[in-house]
Design an enzyme around this catalytic site. Structure first.
Site, mmCIF file in Angstrom:
data_model
loop_
_atom_site.group_PDB
_atom_site.id
_atom_site.type_symbol
_atom_site.label_atom_id
_atom_site.label_comp_id
_atom_site.label_asym_id
_atom_site.label_seq_id
_atom_site.Cartn_x
_atom_site.Cartn_y
_atom_site.Cartn_z
ATOM 1 N N GLY A 326 77.772 69.717 -28.447
ATOM 2 C CA GLY A 326 77.151 68.679 -27.629
ATOM 3 C C GLY A 326 75.797 69.107 -27.099
ATOM 4 N N SER A 327 75.509 68.734 -25.863
ATOM 5 C CA SER A 327 74.156 68.904 -25.315
ATOM 6 C C SER A 327 73.755 70.355 -25.102
ATOM 7 C CB SER A 327 74.033 68.143 -23.996
ATOM 8 O OG SER A 327 74.169 66.747 -24.220
#
Length: 614
Positions: A326-327
């Site tokens: 993810g981020s």
């Protein structure tokens, strides 16, 4: 005096057998028999020949048998005799101690005792024996009495009684008890570092962790020796090689710091319980050389009682399980774009909150309407739209080659066992669909291990070099002198030091102004990035409502060195994000790391607290 006829007959009876009698004494009409010697001469010769034949045949048979035994079967019979006279003996040697970086013992071989009871030999009543043994064996006296009544002999009371308890039993001087010594692996810290240390089974073979992956270093090299054996089977120690029972005092030292490990475990367990998460992990790495100072996973198991544990816990999921980062992968994508010159640190992008790629609509986690944001703000707010626009400036083939260069889709070369390779789509799939580079820009569509993510952020923290994460320092002696250190691949430069430092400074704004504020520590410059990623399903797609929250930090920003990552798998609640679940864990770990590593503050803490925010 007239001679008695009986005496005359007696004299004739004792006459020598070959004395010729007078002719007058031979009755007339009877001829003298032929000579016996003359009649038997042919028979005697044949008998002699037969005897000689038998002797020759026997001698020939003995010669043949001797040839067979000495020549044909000589080596085999010699070996058989030696096997009867000699015995191969491999003396028992304990496994090497395992210690942390401060020489705190993590694993050691200790003597334990199996206690047998033979009630038929008891001189005291079962009740009295039970009363005296119960406190030592930590058992109920009534239950012990029932145990004694179950059999007359050979009852196992304890399988691995500590030496101190065995000594207490010996001092009681109770007949009918038998103590058999053996060695058992003992882990003083129990579940503190089980994910790293692992355990050995009943056959003293490593089954998990370093006990498994570094078994060759933990097992002392003791040669098998041959000892003479007497006629009664007893060993003859006079024929033993000199010093064959001596062994080295080397210990296997790990890079783990038990103090930091304990602090990380406490912080992790607290947050996992608070948010009802399925599992979690913390990794702390020194990015200068890749040494892991802490690696904690929860839930854990006690290696002293491994048989009671869930077998799924024996594989450390930070190296054995894949997830989509993810981020937390966004800073690495920014570094790739900067390296290729498709963006500059002060570039600004339009962010309307959504962006269309092919037939898909990509959204930000929080849509705040139309705005213009720079790259640092893209990281601060974790803008998916901004990251898609950055990666769209790269040709897909170039971007894919960079992902391969980072090692995605490959294993991390580490000394921990059971590590798996990451997953990255083929180049044809990646280039053939514009959605693939877009989703990869915010850390989805590919997977890696938590350890690999730490390795990649380590490249940002150490000036752009990819180092090998490891937990084994080497073999040291009792004085702390290093005798062996494993050879590791040389660090590989993937980013320029200037760009790596620039990305870390952008990450600092995430902590000072963005989603990572809960990781702030007064007086210290910390870079970080939150991550809240959808959890991929094994059957494809994503599990509805399931996510993995994470936070990665780099400190100190002015001279980056340490990487700290915290993960929480499937936390519950509407407020379960990387900023709320994982970032506080990282803060607690850094607060323990700072005094342990003696990291000085960037500026006086009092000044930091009173100065207004920029």
């Amino acid at each position: 005096m007239q001679k008695s006829p009986n005496r005359s007959k007696l004299r004739n009876f004792w006459q020598p057998p070959f004395t010729r009698r007078p002719k007058s004494s031979r009755p007339e009409g009877i001829e003298r028999p032929a000579s016996k010697t003359q009649d038997q001469t042919p028979n005697t010769k044949s008998r002699v020949l037969i005897a000689w034949g038998i002797l020759i045949a026997a001698g020939l048979g003995l010669s043949i048998n001797l040839y067979r035994l000495q020549i044909i079967q000589g080596s085999k019979l010699t070996q058989k005799a030696r096997n009867q006279q000699m015995v191969n003996l491999r003396p028992f040697t304990p496994r090497r101690l395992m210690v942390d970086r401060n020489k705190n013992v993590l694993a050691i071989d200790r003597p334990v005792y199996t206690v047998f009871a033979h009630p038929k030999l008891f001189e005291k009543s079962n009740e009295e024996m039970a009363e005296r043994l119960a406190p030592i064996l930590d058992k109920n006296p009534a239950e012990l009495v029932k145990t004694f009544q179950s059999r007359k002999s050979g009852i196992t009371l304890a399988a691995a009684l500590p030496e101190a308890s065995a000594d207490r039993i010996s001092t009681l001087r109770l007949n009918g008890l038998e103590l058999i010594q053996k060695y058992s692996r003992f882990y003083p810290t129990e579940d503190l570092a089980a994910d790293v240390v692992g355990y050995v089974n009943i056959d003293r073979r490593g089954q998990a962790g370093v006990e498994y992956s570094q078994e060759k270093l933990l097992e002392r090299s003791m040669q098998t020796v041959r000892l003479s054996r007497a006629g009664n089977g007893a060993l003859m120690p006079d024929h033993a090689p000199e010093g064959f029972l001596h062994f080295d005092d080397l210990q296997l030292q790990l890079t783990i710091d038990s103090r930091l490990q304990r602090a990380a475990r406490i912080a992790l367990k607290e947050q996992l319980e608070k948010f009802g998460a399925k599992r979690g992990a913390v990794i702390v790495m020194d990015a200068l050389d890749g040494s892991l100072l802490a690696l904690v996973s929860q839930p854990a198991y006690n290696p002293n009682e491994y048989s009671k544990a869930d077998i799924s816990l024996f594989k450390n999921w930070t190296v054995a399980d894949l997830y989509e980062p993810g981020s937390t992968f966004k800073p690495l994508n920014v570094a790739i774009a900067l390296e290729n010159g498709v963006i500059k640190p002060d570039d600004v992008f339009d962010d309307p909150g959504t962006i269309k790629v092919a037939d898909r609509i990509i959204k930000n986690a929080v849509i705040n309407g139309y705005r213009r944001i720079n790259i640092a703000q893209i990281l601060q707010t974790s803008s998916n739209v901004g990251m898609v626009q950055i990666i769209q400036r790269l040709r897909p083939s170039v971007y894919y080659n960079w992902l391969e260069r980072l090692g995605l889709g490959q294993k991390v070369d580490t000394d921990l066992p059971f590590e798996v390779s990451g997953r990255l789509k083929t180049q044809e799939e990646f280039i053939g669909s514009p959605i693939e580079p877009a989703t990869s820009s915010f850390g989805q569509g590919f997977s890696l291990t938590a350890l690999q993510l730490v390795q990649l952020h380590g490249a940002l923290a150490n000036g752009g070099k990819l180092v090998t994460p490891h937990v084994v320092q080497g073999l040291i002696d009792s004085k702390g002198q290093m005798h062996y250190s494993p050879a590791r691949p040389a660090p590989r430069q993937i980013f320029s030091s200037a760009i790596a430092q620039k990305v870390v400074e952008m990450m600092e704004t995430v902590v000072s102004e963005g989603s990572g504020k809960s990781a702030q520590i007064a007086g210290y410059r910390i870079g970080g990035k939150t991550g809240t990623a959808q959890k991929a399903s094994p059957s494809g797609g994503y599990i509805k409502g399931a996510r993995i929250t994470s936070f990665v930090a780099i400190l100190p920003v002015e001279s980056p060195r340490y990487v700290v990552l915290a993960l929480a798998d499937e936390p519950k609640g509407e407020n379960a994000y990387g900023s709320t679940v994982a970032a506080p864990i990282v803060k607690s770990v850094m607060e323990a790391l700072i005094p342990i590593e003696q990291i000085p503050p960037t500026q006086p803490i009092n000044q930091q607290l009173t100065d207004p925010a920029p």
